[in-house]
Motif scaffolding. Structure first.
Motif, mmCIF file in Angstrom:
data_model
loop_
_atom_site.group_PDB
_atom_site.id
_atom_site.type_symbol
_atom_site.label_atom_id
_atom_site.label_comp_id
_atom_site.label_asym_id
_atom_site.label_seq_id
_atom_site.Cartn_x
_atom_site.Cartn_y
_atom_site.Cartn_z
ATOM 1 N N GLY A 53 -1.936 34.787 22.141
ATOM 2 C CA GLY A 53 -2.166 35.417 21.398
ATOM 3 C C GLY A 53 -0.456 36.389 22.386
ATOM 4 N N PHE A 54 -0.803 35.850 23.383
ATOM 5 C CA PHE A 54 0.082 36.565 24.172
ATOM 6 C C PHE A 54 2.124 36.078 24.503
ATOM 7 C CE2 PHE A 54 -3.390 37.945 27.022
ATOM 8 C CZ PHE A 54 -3.240 39.291 27.826
ATOM 9 N N SER A 55 2.472 36.997 24.489
ATOM 10 C CA SER A 55 4.170 36.491 24.518
ATOM 11 C C SER A 55 5.004 37.376 25.988
ATOM 12 C CB SER A 55 4.193 36.647 23.380
ATOM 13 O OG SER A 55 5.000 38.225 22.935
ATOM 14 N N GLY A 56 6.266 36.043 26.075
ATOM 15 C CA GLY A 56 6.888 37.512 26.990
ATOM 16 C C GLY A 56 8.287 36.589 26.916
ATOM 17 N N THR A 57 9.190 36.685 27.506
ATOM 18 C CA THR A 57 10.493 36.528 28.365
ATOM 19 C C THR A 57 11.186 36.767 29.801
ATOM 20 O OG1 THR A 57 11.744 38.618 27.595
ATOM 21 C CG2 THR A 57 12.002 36.452 26.042
ATOM 22 N N LEU A 58 11.055 36.233 30.266
ATOM 23 C CA LEU A 58 11.514 36.410 31.418
ATOM 24 C C LEU A 58 13.456 36.618 31.762
ATOM 25 C CD1 LEU A 58 9.265 33.706 33.119
ATOM 26 C CD2 LEU A 58 9.132 35.934 34.370
ATOM 27 N N LEU A 59 13.967 37.231 32.765
ATOM 28 C CA LEU A 59 15.113 37.539 32.594
ATOM 29 C C LEU A 59 15.320 37.390 34.243
ATOM 30 C CD1 LEU A 59 18.297 37.834 32.122
ATOM 31 C CD2 LEU A 59 17.455 40.393 32.622
ATOM 32 N N VAL A 60 15.883 36.017 34.473
ATOM 33 C CA VAL A 60 16.063 34.927 35.526
ATOM 34 C C VAL A 60 18.328 35.871 35.824
ATOM 35 C CG1 VAL A 60 16.087 33.306 37.459
ATOM 36 C CG2 VAL A 60 14.742 33.365 35.113
ATOM 37 N N VAL A 61 17.859 36.344 37.712
ATOM 38 C CA VAL A 61 19.326 37.005 37.960
ATOM 39 C C VAL A 61 19.871 36.411 39.170
ATOM 40 C CG1 VAL A 61 20.768 38.934 38.417
ATOM 41 C CG2 VAL A 61 19.341 39.125 35.903
ATOM 42 N N SER A 62 19.830 35.602 39.803
ATOM 43 C CA SER A 62 20.745 35.423 40.931
ATOM 44 C C SER A 62 22.394 35.671 40.583
ATOM 45 C CB SER A 62 20.668 33.881 40.735
ATOM 46 O OG SER A 62 20.824 33.666 42.221
ATOM 47 N N GLY A 63 22.796 36.321 42.159
ATOM 48 C CA GLY A 63 24.296 36.139 41.917
ATOM 49 C C GLY A 63 25.146 36.634 40.456
ATOM 50 N N GLY A 64 25.453 35.822 39.791
ATOM 51 C CA GLY A 64 26.738 36.547 38.556
ATOM 52 C C GLY A 64 25.847 35.639 37.722
ATOM 53 N N SER A 65 25.108 34.892 37.886
ATOM 54 C CA SER A 65 23.711 34.221 36.825
ATOM 55 C C SER A 65 23.231 35.060 36.380
ATOM 56 C CB SER A 65 24.647 33.245 37.028
ATOM 57 O OG SER A 65 22.929 32.147 36.120
ATOM 58 N N ARG A 66 22.623 35.631 34.822
ATOM 59 C CA ARG A 66 22.050 36.000 34.132
ATOM 60 C C ARG A 66 21.461 34.640 33.060
ATOM 61 N NH1 ARG A 66 21.436 41.727 34.385
ATOM 62 N NH2 ARG A 66 20.726 41.697 31.849
ATOM 63 N N GLU A 67 20.163 34.510 32.386
ATOM 64 C CA GLU A 67 19.606 34.123 31.830
ATOM 65 C C GLU A 67 17.924 34.661 31.524
ATOM 66 O OE1 GLU A 67 18.059 29.551 31.070
ATOM 67 O OE2 GLU A 67 18.481 30.139 32.840
ATOM 68 N N THR A 68 18.044 34.318 29.936
ATOM 69 C CA THR A 68 16.607 35.035 29.377
ATOM 70 C C THR A 68 16.100 33.588 29.334
ATOM 71 O OG1 THR A 68 17.654 37.183 28.638
ATOM 72 C CG2 THR A 68 15.818 36.339 27.767
ATOM 73 N N VAL A 69 14.810 33.311 29.515
ATOM 74 C CA VAL A 69 13.421 32.252 29.771
ATOM 75 C C VAL A 69 12.327 32.384 28.315
ATOM 76 C CG1 VAL A 69 12.765 30.494 30.419
ATOM 77 C CG2 VAL A 69 14.679 31.296 31.522
ATOM 78 N N PRO A 70 12.384 32.315 27.822
ATOM 79 C CA PRO A 70 11.678 32.842 26.477
ATOM 80 C C PRO A 70 9.996 31.574 27.290
ATOM 81 C CG PRO A 70 12.859 30.903 25.395
ATOM 82 C CD PRO A 70 13.437 31.579 26.834
ATOM 83 N N LEU A 71 8.767 32.254 27.333
ATOM 84 C CA LEU A 71 7.960 32.292 27.612
ATOM 85 C C LEU A 71 6.512 31.501 26.117
ATOM 86 C CD1 LEU A 71 6.873 34.262 30.493
ATOM 87 C CD2 LEU A 71 7.975 32.353 30.912
ATOM 88 N N ALA A 72 5.989 30.492 26.901
ATOM 89 C CA ALA A 72 5.065 29.819 25.418
ATOM 90 C C ALA A 72 4.010 29.605 25.910
ATOM 91 C CB ALA A 72 5.276 28.645 24.854
ATOM 92 N N VAL A 73 2.537 30.080 25.143
ATOM 93 C CA VAL A 73 1.522 29.430 25.446
ATOM 94 C C VAL A 73 1.336 28.505 26.426
ATOM 95 C CG1 VAL A 73 -1.263 29.634 25.639
ATOM 96 C CG2 VAL A 73 0.474 31.601 24.499
ATOM 97 N N SER A 74 0.180 27.847 27.540
ATOM 98 C CA SER A 74 0.962 26.113 28.250
ATOM 99 C C SER A 74 -0.438 26.497 28.634
ATOM 100 C CB SER A 74 1.653 25.885 29.102
ATOM 101 O OG SER A 74 1.460 25.221 29.319
#
Length: 123
Positions: free
Chosen positions: A67-88
């Motif tokens: 029932g949990f959900s989430g996303t991570l925003l990874v920022v390094s230098g000029g790079s940004r990426e949104t990573v969706p999370l799934a139950v594992s």
């Protein structure tokens, strides 16, 4: 009228900030940094491109991720990426970045619990 709106916003954000306290340099049971968010302890583990959030209670015992959900925003230098999370597994959420996550990258978590609580944490 503007003052009242400002005062309401300050009180609302102050209450949210107090409700989620940081563990600072506290490490989780698996050695990753840990923060309080959405009513649980969230431990971040990074291995290459794979990002894992372990969910724990106040005694650092696993909490069901169902029932949990989430996303991570990874920022390094000029790079940004949104990573969706799934139950594992039973108590983890996982996601995979396009590239390996470099050491020192800033990672922000947005998490929503099964009970509808939501919050953010920075690692």
């Amino acid at each position: 009228m503007k003052f009242v709106t400002f005062l309401v916003a300050v009180v609302a954000f102050a209450g949210h900030a107090v409700a989620q306290h940081s563990h600072g340099s506290m490490k989780g049971p698996n050695g990753g940094p840990m923060q309080d968010v959405a009513g649980v302890h969230a431990e971040l583990l990074v291995s290459g491109k794979v990002l894992t959030i372990n969910l724990l209670d106040e005694d650092n015992k696993p909490v069901s991720a169902k029932g949990f959900s989430g996303t991570l925003l990874v920022v390094s230098g000029g790079s940004r990426e949104t990573v969706p999370l799934a139950v594992s597994g039973v108590s983890s959420l996982k996601g995979e970045a396009k590239n390996a996550v470099p050491a020192g990258a800033n990672v922000s978590l947005v998490l929503k619990s099964v009970a509808g609580k939501s919050g953010q944490a920075k690692f």
